[in-house]
Design an enzyme around this catalytic site. Structure first.
Site, short mmCIF file in Angstrom:
data_model
loop_
_atom_site.label_atom_id
_atom_site.label_comp_id
_atom_site.label_asym_id
_atom_site.label_seq_id
_atom_site.Cartn_x
_atom_site.Cartn_y
_atom_site.Cartn_z
NE ARG A 1 -6.64 -0.73 8.23
CZ ARG A 1 -6.92 -1.41 7.12
NH1 ARG A 1 -7.75 -2.43 7.16
NH2 ARG A 1 -6.38 -1.05 5.98
CD GLU B 1 -4.05 -6.53 11.35
OE1 GLU B 1 -3.38 -6.47 10.29
OE2 GLU B 1 -5.25 -6.19 11.42
CG HIS C 1 -5.20 -7.42 7.46
ND1 HIS C 1 -4.90 -6.23 8.08
CD2 HIS C 1 -5.93 -7.07 6.36
CE1 HIS C 1 -5.44 -5.22 7.40
NE2 HIS C 1 -6.06 -5.71 6.35
#
Lengths: 271, 233
Positions: free
Chosen positions: A189, A218, A237
């Site tokens: 993360r 993000e 991601h």
């Protein structure tokens, strides 16, 4: 819910009195307030394990792409300005190098299995030491102190869960302990890394490079320095982004939802 | 003309195998595309099927040319959950194949059954243009083609057609004909084709070793002595 949407706040829960279960995609639950959900009697499930293989694969892909300069190389190969390929354009080998895995859970261990085939020396740091069979199967050496791992690794890969304890686990001090020739890979993360410290470390060549599938936020704002640094690869991601796995995640979520609605034991319930 | 030839085999096996796997992963997980989306603002919100690639888990990998590099590639791919290895070449190599349980098959079957095709053979009259319209026509629509051998093993027009018409999912090429490709070459316009500038052996360690070996070959040749690695003509 897919990714982090919709955002689960008090107002939302109040407006959905019949909500019985939230099925969250992926394994991470750091975006959810567990106390809030439980105070409304709402159950929670995630999709662990099914995402692990693809995420480990992506970790390897990022390490290899960074070390062998694949993104730069591709740009050179397709650029209209390229007249010839320079003979002294070189990368660094992954094979035989030292990989330090921070967080030896399911994903971290799968990364170790893959790295072993590249004859990498594998160090790991984890809350608990794995047992001897697990360690020797991948040739992994336990580093009780993260400092030892940071000082010896050519590649540091983060595969920890995000918790209050792991937030900013990698900050200015940790980056300074890393070799100047080392690369940081993050598939955990964004918040596990002190992002400002990372930018500074990359700009000042405290470490060589970074490859990140996760950032905070993000996506990053358009003018963020990480987007401009030449020695950084950022992917959006996509750790679990294969059709097969996304389909399996969806199936898992459906099973959890059906169990939650009928009062049966919930597969992949987060307690 | 009695000119002796030295070369540098073996020392670049690991670096080249590593690059082949790196390229395979970059293609099947769409890394260059994904990086571009991050930079150009194409990454807005997250959608479940956006930027999805193909996983190696439970896949069949077909290796064309199970030589030193081909074997080193298979070794690296094995822990990614590959279900089956197939290989083809001039003849079966049971000792090499045993480590991976690889099955020797004709080229046509390799094309038909593989999810990932990796070309690591030598360029010879037999292999020139071997990956052509027939070959690509047999491959799966979801398959990925990787070439780190020589550009001439592939018929580039046929590869372009296969990629442009969705006969195969994507390709990664470390080698082309010529190198570099002309700026307006159709292969360079395809989003599902990743081209690298022939960097199979391009690491500091490997190139240093190659250079020393080449120099030693040269010195031995000049002295009329046996070379460390002479190409027998």
């Amino acid at each position: 819910m897919w990714y982090h949407k919709p955002v689960i706040k008090e107002e939302l829960l109040q407006s959905l009195p019949n909500l019985k279960i939230v099925a969250s995609s992926g394994v991470g639950i750091d975006h959810l307030d567990l106390n809030l959900l439980s105070s409304y009697g709402v159950k929670l499930s995630n999709t662990p394990f099914v995402v692990s293989t693809d995420t480990a694969d992506l970790g390897m892909a990022l390490m290899l792409a960074s070390s062998r300069r694949l993104v730069e190389g591709h740009q050179m190969a397709v650029s209209p300005d390229t007249e010839y390929f320079p003979a002294n354009w070189l990368g660094a080998e992954v094979s035989g190098a030292t990989l330090g895995i921070v967080g030896m859970g399911t994903v971290g261990y799968k990364v170790a299995e893959r790295a072993k085939a590249f004859e990498m020396k594998i160090l790991y740091h984890n809350r608990n030491q794995r047992n001897k069979e697990e360690e020797s199967a991948v040739g992994a050496i336990y580093c009780k102190k993260i400092d030892d791992l940071l000082q010896q690794s050519d590649f540091v890969l983060l595969s920890v869960v995000l918790t209050p304890q792991t937030q900013k686990l990698i900050g200015k001090r940790e980056l300074a302990l890393m070799k100047p020739t080392a690369t940081l890979i993050n598939i955990s993360r964004g918040l596990v890394v002190d992002q400002e410290a990372l930018v500074e470390a990359l700009q000042n060549k405290v470490i060589k490079a970074a490859a990140l599938d996760v950032t905070y936020p993000e996506p990053l704002p358009r003018d963020h320095p990480l987007l401009k640094l030449k020695n950084v690869i950022i992917t959006p991601h996509i750790g679990s982004a294969t059709e097969k796995t996304r389909r399996l995640m969806m199936e898992n979520m459906m099973e959890s939802i059906q169990a939650g609605l009928t009062g049966l034991p919930i597969p992949n319930e987060v307690l | 003309r009695g000119i002796r030839v030295g070369y540098t085999p073996d020392v670049l096996t690991d670096a080249t195998a590593e690059l082949s796997v790196a390229l395979l992963l970059a293609v099947c997980r769409r890394l260059p595309e994904a990086v571009e989306q991050v930079k150009n603002g194409g990454w807005t919100t997250w959608k479940p099927l956006w930027m999805c690639g193909y996983g190696l888990s439970d896949s069949t990998v077909g290796i064309i040319g199970l030589g030193r590099i081909g074997q080193a590639v298979a070794r690296r791919l094995k822990p990614f959950g590959v279900k089956k290895f197939l290989y083809t070449g001039s003849g079966p190599k049971p000792e090499s194949a045993e480590e991976f349980g690889a099955e020797f098959v004709p080229l046509t079957r390799l094309a038909e059954e593989s999810d990932f095709v990796v070309v690591t053979c030598a360029l010879t009259p037999a292999t020139q243009g071997m990956c052509n319209k027939d070959f690509f026509g047999r491959m799966k629509k979801t398959s990925v083609f990787i070439n780190t051998s020589r550009g001439a093993v592939v018929n580039q027009e046929d590869l372009y057609d296969a990629l442009a018409h969705g006969q195969i999912a994507a390709a990664g090429l470390d080698v082309t004909t010529p190198e570099p490709l002309p700026a307006d070459h159709p292969l360079l316009s395809l989003r599902n084709c990743v081209v690298l500038p022939h960097i199979g052996s391009a690491t500091y360690a490997t190139r240093s070793t190659m250079a020393v070996l080449a120099a030693n070959n040269l010195l031995a040749g000049l002295r009329g002595e046996p070379m460390p690695h002479e190409l027998l003509l």
